[in-house]
Every structure is written in C-alpha cells, then in structure tokens.
Design a protein around this motif. Structure first.
Motif, PDB file in Angstrom:
ATOM      1  N   HIS A 142       0.822  -1.208   0.000  1.00  0.00           N
ATOM      2  CA  HIS A 142       0.000   0.000   0.000  1.00  0.00           C
ATOM      3  C   HIS A 142       0.858   1.262   0.000  1.00  0.00           C
ATOM      4  CE1 HIS A 142      -3.587  -2.396   1.035  1.00  0.00           C
ATOM      5  NE2 HIS A 142      -4.258  -1.344   0.588  1.00  0.00           N
ATOM      6  N   VAL A 143       1.832   1.310   0.905  1.00  0.00           N
ATOM      7  CA  VAL A 143       2.688   2.499   1.006  1.00  0.00           C
ATOM      8  C   VAL A 143       3.447   2.714  -0.293  1.00  0.00           C
ATOM      9  CG1 VAL A 143       4.675   3.509   2.201  1.00  0.00           C
ATOM     10  CG2 VAL A 143       2.876   2.368   3.514  1.00  0.00           C
ATOM     11  N   LEU A 144       3.992   1.660  -0.848  1.00  0.00           N
ATOM     12  CA  LEU A 144       4.735   1.768  -2.110  1.00  0.00           C
ATOM     13  C   LEU A 144       3.830   2.249  -3.242  1.00  0.00           C
ATOM     14  CD1 LEU A 144       7.487   1.355  -3.382  1.00  0.00           C
ATOM     15  CD2 LEU A 144       6.856  -1.009  -3.859  1.00  0.00           C
ATOM     16  N   ARG A 145       2.625   1.703  -3.340  1.00  0.00           N
ATOM     17  CA  ARG A 145       1.685   2.113  -4.385  1.00  0.00           C
ATOM     18  C   ARG A 145       1.343   3.598  -4.255  1.00  0.00           C
ATOM     19  NH1 ARG A 145      -3.225   0.029  -3.248  1.00  0.00           N
ATOM     20  NH2 ARG A 145      -2.274  -2.010  -3.244  1.00  0.00           N
ATOM     21  N   TYR A 146       1.025   4.036  -3.034  1.00  0.00           N
ATOM     22  CA  TYR A 146       0.683   5.448  -2.822  1.00  0.00           C
ATOM     23  C   TYR A 146       1.877   6.360  -3.097  1.00  0.00           C
ATOM     24  CZ  TYR A 146      -3.730   4.059  -0.680  1.00  0.00           C
ATOM     25  OH  TYR A 146      -4.971   3.544  -0.454  1.00  0.00           O
ATOM     26  N   PHE A 147       3.071   5.929  -2.688  1.00  0.00           N
ATOM     27  CA  PHE A 147       4.258   6.743  -2.908  1.00  0.00           C
ATOM     28  C   PHE A 147       4.571   6.857  -4.402  1.00  0.00           C
ATOM     29  CE2 PHE A 147       8.888   7.241  -3.330  1.00  0.00           C
ATOM     30  CZ  PHE A 147       9.027   8.460  -2.695  1.00  0.00           C
ATOM     31  N   LEU A 148       4.500   5.763  -5.126  1.00  0.00           N
ATOM     32  CA  LEU A 148       4.772   5.807  -6.570  1.00  0.00           C
ATOM     33  C   LEU A 148       3.741   6.667  -7.301  1.00  0.00           C
ATOM     34  CD1 LEU A 148       5.910   2.127  -7.236  1.00  0.00           C
ATOM     35  CD2 LEU A 148       7.330   4.199  -7.133  1.00  0.00           C
ATOM     36  N   ARG A 149       2.493   6.582  -6.870  1.00  0.00           N
ATOM     37  CA  ARG A 149       1.452   7.433  -7.452  1.00  0.00           C
ATOM     38  C   ARG A 149       1.764   8.908  -7.183  1.00  0.00           C
ATOM     39  NH1 ARG A 149      -4.349   7.120  -5.053  1.00  0.00           N
ATOM     40  NH2 ARG A 149      -3.764   4.942  -5.030  1.00  0.00           N
ATOM     41  N   TYR A 150       2.217   9.213  -5.980  1.00  0.00           N
ATOM     42  CA  TYR A 150       2.558  10.578  -5.605  1.00  0.00           C
ATOM     43  C   TYR A 150       3.732  11.098  -6.445  1.00  0.00           C
ATOM     44  CZ  TYR A 150       3.680  14.510  -2.516  1.00  0.00           C
ATOM     45  OH  TYR A 150       3.931  15.752  -2.005  1.00  0.00           O
ATOM     46  N   VAL A 151       4.781  10.293  -6.577  1.00  0.00           N
ATOM     47  CA  VAL A 151       5.938  10.684  -7.381  1.00  0.00           C
ATOM     48  C   VAL A 151       5.520  10.879  -8.833  1.00  0.00           C
ATOM     49  CG1 VAL A 151       8.171   9.896  -8.286  1.00  0.00           C
ATOM     50  CG2 VAL A 151       7.638   9.634  -5.861  1.00  0.00           C
ATOM     51  N   TYR A 152       4.702   9.990  -9.357  1.00  0.00           N
ATOM     52  CA  TYR A 152       4.213  10.106 -10.735  1.00  0.00           C
ATOM     53  C   TYR A 152       3.469  11.430 -10.929  1.00  0.00           C
ATOM     54  CZ  TYR A 152       1.423   9.267 -14.908  1.00  0.00           C
ATOM     55  OH  TYR A 152       0.827   9.404 -16.141  1.00  0.00           O
ATOM     56  N   LEU A 153       2.585  11.760  -9.998  1.00  0.00           N
ATOM     57  CA  LEU A 153       1.835  13.015 -10.099  1.00  0.00           C
ATOM     58  C   LEU A 153       2.764  14.218 -10.054  1.00  0.00           C
ATOM     59  CD1 LEU A 153      -1.275  12.244  -7.860  1.00  0.00           C
ATOM     60  CD2 LEU A 153      -1.189  12.443 -10.350  1.00  0.00           C
ATOM     61  N   LEU A 154       3.782  14.157  -9.200  1.00  0.00           N
ATOM     62  CA  LEU A 154       4.749  15.260  -9.132  1.00  0.00           C
ATOM     63  C   LEU A 154       5.485  15.432 -10.460  1.00  0.00           C
ATOM     64  CD1 LEU A 154       6.450  14.832  -5.642  1.00  0.00           C
ATOM     65  CD2 LEU A 154       5.027  16.733  -6.384  1.00  0.00           C
ATOM     66  N   LEU A 155       5.895  14.311 -11.053  1.00  0.00           N
ATOM     67  CA  LEU A 155       6.674  14.370 -12.287  1.00  0.00           C
ATOM     68  C   LEU A 155       5.823  14.720 -13.494  1.00  0.00           C
ATOM     69  CD1 LEU A 155       8.999  11.279 -11.763  1.00  0.00           C
ATOM     70  CD2 LEU A 155       9.580  13.703 -11.467  1.00  0.00           C
ATOM     71  N   VAL A 156       4.606  14.229 -13.536  1.00  0.00           N
ATOM     72  CA  VAL A 156       3.766  14.416 -14.718  1.00  0.00           C
ATOM     73  C   VAL A 156       2.930  15.697 -14.638  1.00  0.00           C
ATOM     74  CG1 VAL A 156       1.839  13.425 -16.029  1.00  0.00           C
ATOM     75  CG2 VAL A 156       3.690  11.967 -15.235  1.00  0.00           C
ATOM     76  N   GLU A 157       2.297  15.919 -13.487  1.00  0.00           N
ATOM     77  CA  GLU A 157       1.387  17.058 -13.384  1.00  0.00           C
ATOM     78  C   GLU A 157       2.057  18.317 -12.863  1.00  0.00           C
ATOM     79  OE1 GLU A 157      -2.363  16.231 -11.572  1.00  0.00           O
ATOM     80  OE2 GLU A 157      -2.495  14.257 -12.523  1.00  0.00           O
ATOM     81  N   GLY A 158       3.208  18.182 -12.248  1.00  0.00           N
ATOM     82  CA  GLY A 158       3.909  19.360 -11.757  1.00  0.00           C
ATOM     83  C   GLY A 158       3.226  19.992 -10.558  1.00  0.00           C
ATOM     84  N   LEU A 159       3.184  21.307 -10.562  1.00  0.00           N
ATOM     85  CA  LEU A 159       2.656  22.061  -9.428  1.00  0.00           C
ATOM     86  C   LEU A 159       1.136  22.168  -9.518  1.00  0.00           C
ATOM     87  CD1 LEU A 159       3.557  23.605  -6.898  1.00  0.00           C
ATOM     88  CD2 LEU A 159       3.579  25.679  -8.292  1.00  0.00           C
ATOM     89  N   THR A 160       0.459  21.248  -8.835  1.00  0.00           N
ATOM     90  CA  THR A 160      -1.002  21.275  -8.782  1.00  0.00           C
ATOM     91  C   THR A 160      -1.447  22.062  -7.551  1.00  0.00           C
ATOM     92  OG1 THR A 160      -1.106  19.261  -7.458  1.00  0.00           O
ATOM     93  CG2 THR A 160      -1.136  18.982  -9.876  1.00  0.00           C
ATOM     94  N   VAL A 161      -2.729  22.303  -7.437  1.00  0.00           N
ATOM     95  CA  VAL A 161      -3.271  22.984  -6.262  1.00  0.00           C
ATOM     96  C   VAL A 161      -2.924  22.190  -5.008  1.00  0.00           C
ATOM     97  CG1 VAL A 161      -5.399  23.708  -5.094  1.00  0.00           C
ATOM     98  CG2 VAL A 161      -5.134  24.089  -7.548  1.00  0.00           C
ATOM     99  N   GLN A 162      -3.041  20.874  -5.077  1.00  0.00           N
ATOM    100  CA  GLN A 162      -2.730  20.020  -3.934  1.00  0.00           C
ATOM    101  C   GLN A 162      -1.268  20.177  -3.514  1.00  0.00           C
ATOM    102  OE1 GLN A 162      -2.921  15.820  -4.705  1.00  0.00           O
ATOM    103  NE2 GLN A 162      -2.697  15.271  -2.563  1.00  0.00           N
TER     104      GLN A 162
END
Length: 192
Positions: free
Chosen positions: A136-156
């Motif tokens: 679970h932790v790995l899945r959430y962390f990889l999703r978070y890193v992916y969002l940072l790399l792909v979406e950049g600076l989001t409101v969140q």
C-alpha cells in the motif's frame, strides 16, 4: 495525506489556537502530543486493515468521528489524572485535524468526498485491495511521485508546500519546541 502533511496541518492548527486563544506558544510536550495525535488514526487503522486484515479498509476505528468523543474522554481522563490537561487538548485537536485533513486532501485532489471514511462502525468505504502494508505504502508513494513528475505544481502540491512553510515559520515563531528543550538539556549536561 502523508504523515508529514498530517503533522504540519495539526501543528499549524494547534499553534494558531494556542497563540490566538491562549496567548502563548505550544510547549514541547504539547508538540509531542500534536505529533502523536496527528498520526494516531493511521497508526490504528492502516495496520488493522493492511497488515492484520481485521478491518476492511484503512478508515475505521481511528478515523471514526463516532468513536472520537470516547477517545477524547479517555485521553482527558488519563491526562487529568497526571496533571496534563493541555496535552489532552493538543492530542484531541491533532486527532480531529487528521480526519479534516483527509477530507481536505480529497477536495484538493478533485476526488469525490466519501463521508463514510468518518462513520465507522455505522458505515465504511468499500474495501480496497488486500495488499500488505508495504504494498500500500509503495503504491501510494509511486502514485505521488508520478503526479509530481507528470502534473507538476497542482493545487494540492501548492497547498502542501504552503502548509510545510507555514508549519516551519510557526514552529520557529513558537521558539522551536522540542528542539529548544533538547538543546537546553544538552547544554546543561555539558556544563556539569
């Protein structure tokens, strides 16, 4: 929210509360209580679901606003017995901020808010995967890193950055509780 986000959110709320209402900064002990209270729901619920399979989701006993008053009364009873009532307030506010932070995080991500994450045992969100804690932790962390790399600076992400900066500024304004006490302890021992 990640653990450090829960801590930052809880500390900002508690520091503002003590500074505005009580006209003083949080103590080191209250800061520790805030740290514990901000993590408590996940420390209870995630292992129960992800490691032991006792509950179906990572939102149950610890996140329940139905059980929260019982937790707060128990914490207050223990704290009052030992003469630390302010610690009960610190832990309770931080615990409550955890669930508020989870809801706020969903809103910032643009996800639908599922109030069932707060209503255990009356209601509970649908069961997720039966993966273990590390999965679970790995899945959430990889999703978070992916969002940072792909979406950049989001409101969140912007809110997370502002929250982190706000926490550090308030912590320094408050006199760096815990760090200052540790420094005094070390300095006193060196002088002896």
């Amino acid at each position: 929210m990640w653990p450090w986000e829960h801590l930052a959110f809880a500390y900002v709320l508690y520091s503002l509360t003590t500074n505005v209402i009580l006209r003083r900064s949080p103590t080191a002990r209250e800061t520790v209580a805030v740290a514990v209270g901000s993590q408590l729901p996940d420390l209870i619920d995630k292992p129960l679901a992800w490691t032991f399979g006792i509950t179906e989701t990572g939102y149950s006993i610890g996140h329940s606003i139905i059980l929260a008053p019982v937790i707060y009364l128990a914490v207050y009873a223990v704290a009052a017995r030992w003469g630390y009532r302010s610690l009960a307030g610190a832990l309770s506010l931080a615990h409550l901020s955890h669930s508020a932070g989870d809801i706020l995080n969903r809103i910032l991500r643009g996800d639908p808010v599922d109030i069932r994450i707060l209503l255990w045992p009356i209601a509970s969100p649908p069961a997720g995967t039966r993966d273990g804690f590390v999965d679970h932790v790995l899945r959430y962390f990889l999703r978070y890193v992916y969002l940072l790399l792909v979406e950049g600076l989001t409101v969140q992400i912007l809110v997370q950055l502002l929250l982190g900066i706000g926490m550090v500024v308030l912590w320094v304004f408050d006199g760096a509780p815990i760090a200052t006490d540790l420094w005094r302890l070390v300095s006193t021992r060196r002088q002896q």
